[in-house]
Design a protein around this motif. Sequence first.
Motif, short mmCIF file in Angstrom:
data_model
loop_
_atom_site.label_atom_id
_atom_site.label_comp_id
_atom_site.label_asym_id
_atom_site.label_seq_id
_atom_site.Cartn_x
_atom_site.Cartn_y
_atom_site.Cartn_z
N PHE A 56 0.83 -1.20 0.00
CA PHE A 56 0.00 0.00 0.00
C PHE A 56 0.87 1.25 0.00
N CYS A 57 1.90 1.27 0.86
CA CYS A 57 2.81 2.43 0.92
C CYS A 57 3.57 2.59 -0.39
N PHE A 58 3.95 1.48 -1.02
CA PHE A 58 4.62 1.54 -2.32
C PHE A 58 3.71 2.20 -3.35
N ALA A 59 2.47 1.74 -3.43
CA ALA A 59 1.53 2.29 -4.40
C ALA A 59 1.27 3.78 -4.14
N ASP A 60 1.16 4.15 -2.87
CA ASP A 60 0.90 5.55 -2.52
C ASP A 60 2.10 6.43 -2.86
N THR A 61 3.30 5.94 -2.63
CA THR A 61 4.51 6.73 -2.86
C THR A 61 4.87 6.81 -4.34
N ILE A 62 4.68 5.74 -5.08
CA ILE A 62 5.09 5.71 -6.49
C ILE A 62 4.20 6.61 -7.35
N ARG A 63 2.97 6.84 -6.94
CA ARG A 63 2.06 7.65 -7.74
C ARG A 63 2.29 9.15 -7.56
N LYS A 64 3.02 9.54 -6.52
CA LYS A 64 3.29 10.97 -6.29
C LYS A 64 4.34 11.44 -7.27
N ASP A 65 4.04 12.55 -7.92
CA ASP A 65 4.94 13.09 -8.92
C ASP A 65 4.82 14.60 -8.93
N GLY A 66 5.86 15.26 -9.37
CA GLY A 66 5.81 16.72 -9.48
C GLY A 66 6.33 17.42 -8.24
N VAL A 67 5.83 18.63 -8.04
CA VAL A 67 6.29 19.47 -6.94
C VAL A 67 5.66 19.03 -5.63
N ALA A 68 6.47 18.96 -4.58
CA ALA A 68 5.98 18.61 -3.24
C ALA A 68 5.76 19.86 -2.39
N VAL A 69 6.74 20.76 -2.40
CA VAL A 69 6.69 21.99 -1.60
C VAL A 69 7.20 23.13 -2.46
N GLU A 70 6.57 24.29 -2.30
CA GLU A 70 6.98 25.44 -3.07
C GLU A 70 6.75 26.71 -2.26
N ILE A 71 7.68 27.64 -2.38
CA ILE A 71 7.47 28.97 -1.81
C ILE A 71 7.54 29.94 -2.97
N ALA A 72 6.45 30.64 -3.20
CA ALA A 72 6.36 31.61 -4.29
C ALA A 72 5.45 32.75 -3.86
N GLU A 73 5.87 33.97 -4.15
CA GLU A 73 5.08 35.17 -3.85
C GLU A 73 4.64 35.21 -2.39
N ASN A 74 5.57 34.92 -1.48
CA ASN A 74 5.32 34.93 -0.03
C ASN A 74 4.21 33.97 0.40
N LYS A 75 4.08 32.87 -0.31
CA LYS A 75 3.12 31.82 0.05
C LYS A 75 3.84 30.48 0.04
N LEU A 76 3.57 29.70 1.06
CA LEU A 76 4.09 28.34 1.16
C LEU A 76 3.00 27.41 0.66
N VAL A 77 3.34 26.60 -0.35
CA VAL A 77 2.35 25.69 -0.94
C VAL A 77 2.81 24.26 -0.71
N LEU A 78 1.95 23.46 -0.06
CA LEU A 78 2.18 22.03 0.14
C LEU A 78 1.30 21.29 -0.85
N TYR A 79 1.92 20.56 -1.76
CA TYR A 79 1.16 19.82 -2.76
C TYR A 79 0.86 18.43 -2.24
N LYS A 80 -0.28 18.33 -1.58
CA LYS A 80 -0.78 17.05 -1.09
C LYS A 80 -1.85 16.59 -2.06
N LYS A 81 -2.86 15.87 -1.59
CA LYS A 81 -3.95 15.48 -2.46
C LYS A 81 -4.58 16.72 -3.09
N ASP A 82 -4.85 17.70 -2.24
CA ASP A 82 -5.27 19.03 -2.69
C ASP A 82 -4.21 20.01 -2.20
N PRO A 83 -3.76 20.93 -3.05
CA PRO A 83 -2.72 21.88 -2.62
C PRO A 83 -3.19 22.73 -1.44
N VAL A 84 -2.27 22.93 -0.49
CA VAL A 84 -2.54 23.76 0.68
C VAL A 84 -1.67 25.01 0.55
N VAL A 85 -2.30 26.18 0.50
CA VAL A 85 -1.59 27.44 0.36
C VAL A 85 -1.62 28.16 1.70
#
Length: 150
Positions: A56-85
């Motif tokens: 289960f952990c393998f399937a959950d981890t292998i499907r994650k792709d792209g940006v995980a964390v980003e700081i842009a324009e004084n906002k911290l964005v966590l890319y989880k299932k739905d992005p958190v700004v």
Amino acid sequence: MTKDFKAYYSKYGAWIFLSCALFCLVAIVLLSIFWVDDSALIFIILFSMIAAVSLFCFADTIRKDGVAVEIAENKLVLYKKDPVVIPLTDVWYVSVHNGFGSFDILIKTQTKKYQLHCFIKEGRKKKEELICLLRSKGIKVDTFALGDGS
């Protein structure tokens, strides 16, 4: 849009989970072949549960792709299932696991806590970049390492 920091998901951790699952499956086969007594059944059940969780952990981890964390324009964005700004002005405390392995971060604002646990590419370098950037913005950052003896 200026991007101060960006960290990408890594698939490295997925292969660790897959190897754990394969180890458990081999152990199940060996225990089934060389059955000694009824205590082997307990280990077969235990290894089966560990293998299922690892897959289960393998399937959950292998499907994650792209940006995980980003700081842009004084906002911290966590890319989880739905992005958190999270506006950086709302962040008053950040805790970062600074050891080898996964990227574990806890962000506290006045009203909420946000967490992200994942594997990222160039993990150590990206953690240091994030810590320096957040401290330069006046945010309190604590780091911790588990099992380092200190």
